[in-house]
Every structure is written in structure tokens, then in C-alpha cells.
Design a protein around this motif. Sequence first.
Motif, PDB file in Angstrom:
ATOM      1  N   GLY A 210      -6.062   6.010  -9.933  1.00 38.17           N
ATOM      2  CA  GLY A 210      -6.191   5.950 -11.388  1.00 38.17           C
ATOM      3  C   GLY A 210      -4.908   5.644 -12.115  1.00 38.17           C
ATOM      4  N   ASP A 211      -3.749   5.782 -11.441  1.00 37.65           N
ATOM      5  CA  ASP A 211      -2.462   5.521 -12.090  1.00 37.65           C
ATOM      6  C   ASP A 211      -2.310   4.043 -12.447  1.00 37.65           C
ATOM      7  N   ALA A 212      -1.441   3.780 -13.421  1.00 35.21           N
ATOM      8  CA  ALA A 212      -1.008   2.420 -13.741  1.00 35.21           C
ATOM      9  C   ALA A 212       0.501   2.393 -13.598  1.00 35.21           C
ATOM     10  N   VAL A 213       1.015   1.431 -12.825  1.00 37.02           N
ATOM     11  CA  VAL A 213       2.455   1.368 -12.566  1.00 37.02           C
ATOM     12  C   VAL A 213       2.983  -0.020 -12.910  1.00 37.02           C
ATOM     13  N   THR A 214       4.067  -0.054 -13.666  1.00 35.21           N
ATOM     14  CA  THR A 214       4.749  -1.296 -14.015  1.00 35.21           C
ATOM     15  C   THR A 214       6.088  -1.345 -13.297  1.00 35.21           C
ATOM     16  N   VAL A 215       6.419  -2.506 -12.734  1.00 38.43           N
ATOM     17  CA  VAL A 215       7.695  -2.701 -12.039  1.00 38.43           C
ATOM     18  C   VAL A 215       8.461  -3.812 -12.742  1.00 38.43           C
ATOM     19  N   LYS A 216       9.694  -3.495 -13.188  1.00 41.65           N
ATOM     20  CA  LYS A 216      10.459  -4.499 -13.930  1.00 41.65           C
ATOM     21  C   LYS A 216      11.958  -4.257 -13.797  1.00 41.65           C
ATOM     22  N   GLY A 217      12.718  -5.355 -13.788  1.00 41.35           N
ATOM     23  CA  GLY A 217      14.174  -5.295 -13.738  1.00 41.35           C
ATOM     24  C   GLY A 217      14.732  -6.698 -13.642  1.00 41.35           C
ATOM     25  N   SER A 218      16.033  -6.833 -13.795  1.00 41.33           N
ATOM     26  CA  SER A 218      16.651  -8.150 -13.658  1.00 41.33           C
ATOM     27  C   SER A 218      16.460  -8.681 -12.242  1.00 41.33           C
ATOM     28  N   LEU A 219      16.454 -10.004 -12.116  1.00 36.57           N
ATOM     29  CA  LEU A 219      16.146 -10.648 -10.837  1.00 36.57           C
ATOM     30  C   LEU A 219      17.052 -10.149  -9.721  1.00 36.57           C
ATOM     31  N   SER A 220      18.332  -9.966 -10.031  1.00 32.57           N
ATOM     32  CA  SER A 220      19.283  -9.554  -9.000  1.00 32.57           C
ATOM     33  C   SER A 220      19.021  -8.137  -8.491  1.00 32.57           C
ATOM     34  N   MET A 221      18.217  -7.363  -9.219  1.00 30.76           N
ATOM     35  CA  MET A 221      17.887  -6.006  -8.772  1.00 30.76           C
ATOM     36  C   MET A 221      16.794  -6.002  -7.697  1.00 30.76           C
ATOM     37  N   LYS A 222      16.153  -7.142  -7.469  1.00 32.51           N
ATOM     38  CA  LYS A 222      15.149  -7.293  -6.407  1.00 32.51           C
ATOM     39  C   LYS A 222      14.027  -6.266  -6.510  1.00 32.51           C
ATOM     40  N   MET A 223      13.518  -6.105  -7.747  1.00 30.47           N
ATOM     41  CA  MET A 223      12.420  -5.165  -7.948  1.00 30.47           C
ATOM     42  C   MET A 223      11.140  -5.632  -7.264  1.00 30.47           C
ATOM     43  N   ALA A 224      11.072  -6.930  -6.930  1.00 27.52           N
ATOM     44  CA  ALA A 224       9.906  -7.452  -6.220  1.00 27.52           C
ATOM     45  C   ALA A 224       9.717  -6.770  -4.868  1.00 27.52           C
ATOM     46  N   LEU A 225      10.773  -6.181  -4.320  1.00 28.31           N
ATOM     47  CA  LEU A 225      10.648  -5.450  -3.060  1.00 28.31           C
ATOM     48  C   LEU A 225       9.693  -4.272  -3.203  1.00 28.31           C
ATOM     49  N   VAL A 226       9.729  -3.621  -4.361  1.00 30.27           N
ATOM     50  CA  VAL A 226       8.828  -2.492  -4.616  1.00 30.27           C
ATOM     51  C   VAL A 226       7.395  -2.996  -4.728  1.00 30.27           C
ATOM     52  N   VAL A 227       7.223  -4.111  -5.445  1.00 31.34           N
ATOM     53  CA  VAL A 227       5.892  -4.704  -5.589  1.00 31.34           C
ATOM     54  C   VAL A 227       5.324  -5.067  -4.225  1.00 31.34           C
ATOM     55  N   LYS A 228       6.129  -5.721  -3.411  1.00 31.97           N
ATOM     56  CA  LYS A 228       5.701  -6.146  -2.078  1.00 31.97           C
ATOM     57  C   LYS A 228       5.290  -4.945  -1.229  1.00 31.97           C
ATOM     58  N   ALA A 229       6.080  -3.886  -1.294  1.00 30.94           N
ATOM     59  CA  ALA A 229       5.787  -2.699  -0.489  1.00 30.94           C
ATOM     60  C   ALA A 229       4.484  -2.043  -0.927  1.00 30.94           C
ATOM     61  N   LEU A 230       4.257  -1.954  -2.226  1.00 29.01           N
ATOM     62  CA  LEU A 230       3.022  -1.349  -2.727  1.00 29.01           C
ATOM     63  C   LEU A 230       1.805  -2.158  -2.290  1.00 29.01           C
ATOM     64  N   LYS A 231       1.918  -3.474  -2.370  1.00 26.03           N
ATOM     65  CA  LYS A 231       0.793  -4.323  -1.969  1.00 26.03           C
ATOM     66  C   LYS A 231       0.521  -4.218  -0.475  1.00 26.03           C
ATOM     67  N   GLU A 232       1.586  -4.174   0.308  1.00 24.26           N
ATOM     68  CA  GLU A 232       1.408  -4.094   1.760  1.00 24.26           C
ATOM     69  C   GLU A 232       0.833  -2.750   2.183  1.00 24.26           C
ATOM     70  N   ARG A 233       1.268  -1.699   1.502  1.00 26.06           N
ATOM     71  CA  ARG A 233       0.830  -0.366   1.910  1.00 26.06           C
ATOM     72  C   ARG A 233      -0.587  -0.043   1.436  1.00 26.06           C
ATOM     73  N   TYR A 234      -0.930  -0.541   0.254  1.00 26.31           N
ATOM     74  CA  TYR A 234      -2.212  -0.166  -0.336  1.00 26.31           C
ATOM     75  C   TYR A 234      -3.174  -1.329  -0.538  1.00 26.31           C
ATOM     76  N   GLY A 235      -2.805  -2.507  -0.053  1.00 30.03           N
ATOM     77  CA  GLY A 235      -3.673  -3.656  -0.263  1.00 30.03           C
ATOM     78  C   GLY A 235      -3.590  -4.115  -1.708  1.00 30.03           C
ATOM     79  N   ALA A 236      -4.143  -5.281  -1.986  1.00 27.77           N
ATOM     80  CA  ALA A 236      -4.056  -5.818  -3.341  1.00 27.77           C
ATOM     81  C   ALA A 236      -5.185  -6.784  -3.588  1.00 27.77           C
ATOM     82  N   SER A 237      -5.797  -6.662  -4.767  1.00 26.37           N
ATOM     83  CA  SER A 237      -6.806  -7.619  -5.193  1.00 26.37           C
ATOM     84  C   SER A 237      -6.658  -7.841  -6.681  1.00 26.37           C
ATOM     85  N   PRO A 238      -6.960  -9.052  -7.184  1.00 24.98           N
ATOM     86  CA  PRO A 238      -6.833  -9.331  -8.618  1.00 24.98           C
ATOM     87  C   PRO A 238      -7.683  -8.361  -9.427  1.00 24.98           C
TER      88      PRO A 238
END
Length: 476
Positions: free
Chosen positions: A441-469
Motif C-alpha cells: 500500500g505504500d507509495a515511494v518516490t526516488v529522486k536525486g541528481s544524476l551523479s547520485m545514482k538514485m536509479a540503483l535504488v529503483v533497480k533494486a526495488l524492481k528486481e526484488r519485488y517485480g514491476a508492472s506498469p
Amino acid sequence: MSSPLWSLDEIVAATGARIGRGFDKATGASIDTRTLEPGDLYFAIKGDVHDGHDFVPGALEKGAAGAVVSEEKAPAFASDRLIVVPDVLEAMRQLGRAARKRTDAKIVAITGSVGKTGTKEAMRLALSRQGATHASVASYNNHWGVPLTLSRMPRGTEFGVFEIGMNHAHEILPLTAMVRPHVAVITTIEPVHIEFFPSLWGIADAKGEIFSGLEPGGTAVINRDSPYFERMKAHALASAAGRVISFGEQEAADIRAERIVVKPDQSLVEARVFGQLLSYRIGTAGRHIALNSLSVLAACHALGVDLAQVAVSFADLKPPVGRGERTMLSIDGDEALLIDESYNANPASMRAALANLGAMELNGQARRLAVLGDMKELGEKGPALHEGLAEAIEANNIDLVFAAGPLMKNLVDRLPEAKVAAHAGTSAELIDVVCAAIRPGDAVTVKGSLSMKMALVVKALKERYGASPTANALKG
């Protein structure tokens, strides 16, 4: 059969190149062997990290029609399929200018502190329904991205959409001179790259450079809500512009939003376009996206495009990767919402992302989680601008904050202890704690400057919990 993008004779005429045997024509243009397609013309430009000449053999093996190399480096290669020039980047500029000269397309150029890429994508979508449209890929908006995009423009293009960016003053001038737009748009002025400017007035002046390239009688599109509107308008009036169109929420705006409703996966807008009511739905959420859609209407109005069709096209707009993409995560037989804003960040876009998260209507004990990384290039104002995000955290009822980077420590120190879930030096260090914390039920937003590589968190969440549009997954 369609004509090639570039023939041998056209390349020689534009660049004065010396061309080796085996080259006949090119069907595309590239500077990156990872995305190069057979038939592309490969430009071996020298970047900050790599020299493209190191990848010439690989480009040719992959099927490049030819490789543009410098006179200095040419002796290192076999002569087959080489296009030899004094300077590779300048040759790409020359080819870009030639592409602009040969086309009858109507050209739109877009700049601004925030919203360039999203507005460019909305413009591309709207105009593609009207005719053959060529637009910048991703955020190709700098000293190599703009000429590369120009050099890729087919001669039969009817509409061209170009994103133009800058970090310093006078960087837009040569780019807009190449693009020569019929319509130039400034989305907004915010403290982005403020490290390199004495004030926001300086940023407004730098963005105003885009009007210097306008074709005679062209149209300047400016945000009426900006406190720098008059300054940007002065730049427009000093150019060859024949008209200025304003957009925003102010009563004086030519194209004005009367009502904006933001939902989890869409935005609803009621606007007045020179007094005429126009209602439409945008297929992605965000108040800032809704406001920037007004600039698309303004540009399309200037081009004489059917605005009813433009408004209909907005329903199909989806956020670019890392700029608001929403996916559902599967957690314990239920779902949580992930909002990926990881591509980049500045104070304005960070506040917009938090506002979107705050607009989510959650059920039961569900929470709003913000995973935030440092915002860069803010200079001495950086600590205060990070600390100031505390107000947005509070106003948007964010329950937990996970922060990465030394600048985010300023925010962490300002927040109530109960709202701080974790602070770490890097995004990678947050991965396990974020993944462990998220609940159904949670909603989580991930954001930061490109050099902070916040996409790593996004990738990990998708890999661990699956992802669908997501589509209407949560209420708002």
C-alpha cells in the motif's frame, strides 16, 4: 525506397571531408558504438572521459557506413570507410547546419530550468500527429547533443523539436544559432546550476539567449507566472521575434490554466486559449506537467496546428524513463507504488516530485516514502536549499525520508526524528534499508541528481519485488 540521410557528395559539400573508398551513403548518425545501427555515420568525438577514436574499429565492425575521424588520428586506421576532417565535433556541427538549411520543417526549440525534456516529449507527441516529426533523443541538449540531433534530421521532416540546455552563460547562443527555431519556449527559471551564476537573474538572461536564434517573425513562448517574465520578454523583444505568447495561471496569460486536477496516473486541465475554453486529459501526473502543457499549446498555436488534436494527443503522454515513471511492486501478495524520478534533481523538480507524492490518496496504514539524493551544482546555496525541502516534506505529509549524500544531511537535521528513516553517504548504501522498509500500500518516490545514482535504488526495488506498469492503481 527512401533516400539516404546523407550521401557522399552532401557530406563533402558540408564538411570538406576527405573520404576513403568503400563509403557511399549513411542512413543515420551516431557517437556511441553501444547504440550504433548498421548504416550509421559514426562521429569519433572526444569526450570528457573517452576519445571516440578508440572505438572506430568496433564501429566499423558493427556495420557503420563510415567513421568521421580527425586528420591527426586518421593514420592509425585503414583508409576504408573513413571520413577525414580537421575536427570531428566541428564536422558534426557543419552537417547539422546543412541539415537545417535543407529542410522546410517548422522548428521548435525548448529551454528552461525545469521541464525541458518532458515538454519536448509532449511537443514531439503533439506534432507527430500532424506530420513527420523529428526530435531530440533523451536529453541530447548540449554542445554535442544539439548538432547530433540536427545531423540526424531527415530532409522530409515537417516539424523539428529541439531541447537546448546550458550550465553556463553563452552556451545557448551557438546552439540556437544552429537550430534557428520558428518558435522558442522557456518553461521556467529556477535555481538550477546556480553555482555558476551570480543570481537567478543571470539564469534568466542565459535562458533568454534562446530567442537570439529565432527566425525573423518567429514566436517567443514565456511563462507568465515567472517573476522573471519581463526580463525574458525583454530578450524576446530584442530578437527577431514577431510575437510573444505567455502561458501560466495568471489572469494576464494568453494561454491560462483555469483548473488543474492531479490524479495518480493523469492530470486534468481546463484552459483558456486566447479566451477559448479547452479541456483535456494528460496521461501522466503532475501539476508542473499540466502547466508545461500550456507551453505546448502556445507553440502549436504559433505553428498553426489544430489545438483540438493537440489536446487529444496529451492523453497518450507517458513520462520518460526516470522522470515520473510509475510501476507497481508486488509485496506480500499486495502492491506498493514506485515513482521513479531518479534521472536528475533540482530544488524546483524536487518540490514538484514531493507534491506529486503528497497528492496520493493512500488506504489504511499505507505511507508516503521519499528516497532523496543530493541536488548538485547549487554552490554556496546548496545547504540552505536542501534544508528548505523540510517545508515540502511537511506540507505533503511525507511519512519517511531516506536520504543520500552530504548535502541531504542539512535536510535530515531539520526534520523531526520520526520522519528520518536513514541517512547514508551514497544511494547504494540505502538499498537494503529501503527494500526492507517498504510495505503493501505504500507509495515511494526516488529522486536525486544524476551523479547520485538514485536509479540503483529503483533497480533494486524492481528486481526484488517485480514491476508492472500502473494504471489507476491508487486513488488521488
